[in-house]
Write an enzyme that holds these catalytic residues in place. Structure first.
Site, short mmCIF file in Angstrom:
data_model
loop_
_atom_site.label_atom_id
_atom_site.label_comp_id
_atom_site.label_asym_id
_atom_site.label_seq_id
_atom_site.Cartn_x
_atom_site.Cartn_y
_atom_site.Cartn_z
N HIS A 127 -4.46 6.33 -5.86
CA HIS A 127 -4.97 4.97 -4.84
C HIS A 127 -4.78 5.09 -3.09
O HIS A 127 -4.12 6.20 -2.92
CB HIS A 127 -3.33 4.40 -4.47
CG HIS A 127 -3.19 2.82 -3.90
ND1 HIS A 127 -4.20 2.56 -3.49
CD2 HIS A 127 -2.00 2.11 -4.36
CE1 HIS A 127 -3.83 1.24 -3.41
NE2 HIS A 127 -2.71 1.35 -3.60
N LYS B 126 -8.14 2.49 -10.65
CA LYS B 126 -7.13 3.88 -10.07
C LYS B 126 -6.46 4.52 -10.93
O LYS B 126 -6.50 5.57 -10.49
CB LYS B 126 -6.35 3.55 -9.13
CG LYS B 126 -7.07 2.01 -8.40
CD LYS B 126 -5.22 1.25 -7.19
CE LYS B 126 -6.18 0.65 -6.01
NZ LYS B 126 -6.02 -0.58 -6.20
N HIS C 295 -6.92 -4.37 -8.64
CA HIS C 295 -6.29 -3.30 -7.94
C HIS C 295 -5.27 -3.08 -9.09
O HIS C 295 -4.64 -1.30 -9.00
CB HIS C 295 -5.06 -4.73 -7.18
CG HIS C 295 -4.60 -4.16 -6.03
ND1 HIS C 295 -4.61 -3.26 -5.13
CD2 HIS C 295 -3.39 -3.64 -5.53
CE1 HIS C 295 -3.92 -3.09 -3.92
NE2 HIS C 295 -3.22 -2.67 -5.00
N CYS D 174 -3.05 -1.95 1.70
CA CYS D 174 -4.42 -1.21 0.86
C CYS D 174 -5.55 -2.66 0.41
O CYS D 174 -6.55 -2.55 0.19
CB CYS D 174 -3.31 -0.98 -0.69
SG CYS D 174 -2.20 -0.26 -0.58
N PHE E 47 0.86 -3.95 0.55
CA PHE E 47 2.13 -4.14 1.21
C PHE E 47 2.25 -4.98 2.11
O PHE E 47 0.97 -4.86 3.49
CB PHE E 47 2.90 -3.10 1.60
CG PHE E 47 3.01 -2.04 0.88
CD1 PHE E 47 3.44 -2.22 -0.45
CD2 PHE E 47 3.69 -0.80 1.08
CE1 PHE E 47 3.77 -1.32 -1.39
CE2 PHE E 47 4.60 0.32 -0.44
CZ PHE E 47 4.38 -0.03 -1.12
N GLU F 244 -0.35 -8.92 -10.93
CA GLU F 244 -1.58 -9.25 -11.01
C GLU F 244 -2.09 -9.82 -12.29
O GLU F 244 -3.43 -10.60 -12.03
CB GLU F 244 -2.78 -7.84 -10.82
CG GLU F 244 -4.00 -8.25 -11.03
CD GLU F 244 -4.93 -6.83 -9.88
OE1 GLU F 244 -5.95 -7.22 -9.62
OE2 GLU F 244 -4.01 -6.04 -10.12
#
Length: 400
Positions: A330, A325, A296, A156, A388, A307
């Site tokens: 996403h 998002k 994010h 991502c 990830f 975050e």
């Protein structure tokens, strides 16, 4: 940055993306009607981009592209036109398009062909359609980019890393113009089943357009989406020579790795802090100079928490943040590039777009999340992308 293009669940084009964000729109779809494989999924919903009709891309060409590549090609065409189709020497034009997976739909569809009809029925175009680097390669061929073609494959964070790499190429005097971005078309039963098993998808317990809830106390995961974002980066010298209007400046970037876990972020946020502080330092700014952060913020409990901690560590609790998002889903490898476009538009318009579905803010996070359209001005803004594997990428954009 002199050009932008996008295809997202909010529509085809940057205008559709921006207008949809400001309006609090989304396009989360129940996929159950697509067939038994879809209907049997625990979470049969996704944030779907429009079909690319013949008015958008030539149908013959589209059949030779995986959907992820087609999305990237359409976004690149808009970005190139928006930049005024810059004249640049072949050896001074590069392409960097990130991907989290690549041609997944082609891979799975052709595997079905192999199993059901045999090897002789498999398309001879399968390999160039499934390669992760194919979107970048297609764009490099179309625009004659001879200074290099690159594909960060970093989950991502891939789209944001592509922007950072484009900046590196220009700063290193390896290119005058770089077409950068990210694209992904991951909506398939296998992907949805896998993300559901990993407990990362939002549970279908409410209206579809309310499922993605970053920073909300009742968040339960993300809605998988598809889309592409492409930006045209130019050196200041090259843009000035052709008197090209500049939308925003990529002033700095920071990239780090957690080295912690394959899917979970480091709960201390240390790697994210390092990426953000590096981006601010490279831009020659201080944390207090940053007016806004595009987060994010996928809507997972652990991701939003780490975050938020990292943001508070670097910037405190007062900087306005937003989480797109909630509207677009996403977009995996496309997310960082699309959200860089959103951040550039925030600077260009002076408007911070609202975060959808934040009805009950998680008090533990202690962030100033924008929930209604907020006027600026915004002179400098940061956008985060985390992936990830522990990938952390932060981009610092500023007014030209």
């Amino acid at each position: 940055m002199t050009g932008m293009g996008a295809v997202t669940p909010l529509g085809i084009g940057v205008t559709a993306l921006w207008d949809g964000l400001l309006a609090g729109a989304s396009n989360v779809v129940d996929l159950s009607a697509r067939g038994e494989d879809w209907a049997n999924l625990p979470v049969p919903v996704a944030s779907v981009a429009p079909e690319l009709g013949p008015d958008v891309i030539d149908p013959i060409r589209a059949r030779r592209l995986d959907r992820s590549q087609a999305l990237a090609v359409v976004a690149a065409a808009e970005a190139w036109a928006h930049a005024g189709a810059p004249e640049v020497e072949r050896d001074r034009l590069a392409v960097v398009i990130g991907a989290g997976i690549g041609g997944l739909q082609t891979l799975l569809d052709q595997d079905d062909v192999l199993e059901n009809s045999g090897a002789r029925r498999v398309s001879p175009r399968t390999v160039p359609m499934l390669m992760a680097n194919a979107a970048a390669a297609q764009i490099s061929i179309e625009y004659g980019a001879g200074a290099g073609v690159f594909t960060p494959v970093s989950a991502c964070a891939a789209g944001a890393e592509a922007v950072a790499m484009g900046m590196r190429l220009i700063d290193g005097d390896e290119a005058d113009v770089v077409i950068v971005g990210g694209a992904e078309a991951p909506i398939m039963p296998l992907t949805l089943a896998a993300f559901a098993r990993a407990q990362t998808l939002a549970k279908p317990s409410r209206a579809l357009d309310q499922l993605s809830r970053p920073f909300d106390l009742h968040r339960s995961g993300f809605v998988l989406g598809e889309g592409a974002g492409v930006l045209i980066l130019e050196s200041e010298r090259h843009a000035a020579a052709r008197r090209a209007p500049t939308i925003a400046r990529i002033a700095g970037f920071g990239i780090s790795s957690d080295a912690h876990h394959m899917t979970a972020p480091d709960p201390t946020g240390t790697g994210q802090v390092r990426a953000m502080t590096t981006a601010v330092r490279r831009a020659g700014l201080k944390a207090g100079d940053v007016d806004h952060i595009n987060c994010h913020a996928t809507g997972t409990a652990v991701g939003d928490r780490s975050e938020a901690l990292a943001i508070r560590t670097v910037f405190g609790e007062q900087v306005p943040v937003t989480a797109p998002k909630a509207s677009i889903g996403h977009l995996v490898g496309g997310a960082g590039a699309v959200e860089a476009i959103i951040t550039a538009l925030t600077i260009d318009t002076g408007i911070i777009p609202p975060t959808k579905n934040l009805d009950d803010a998680d008090p533990e996070l202690m962030l100033d999340v924008v929930t209604t359209e907020k006027p600026g001005p915004v002179s400098a803004a940061l956008t985060n992308s985390f992936g990830f594997g522990g990938h952390n990428a932060a981009l610092l954009l500023s007014a030209p």
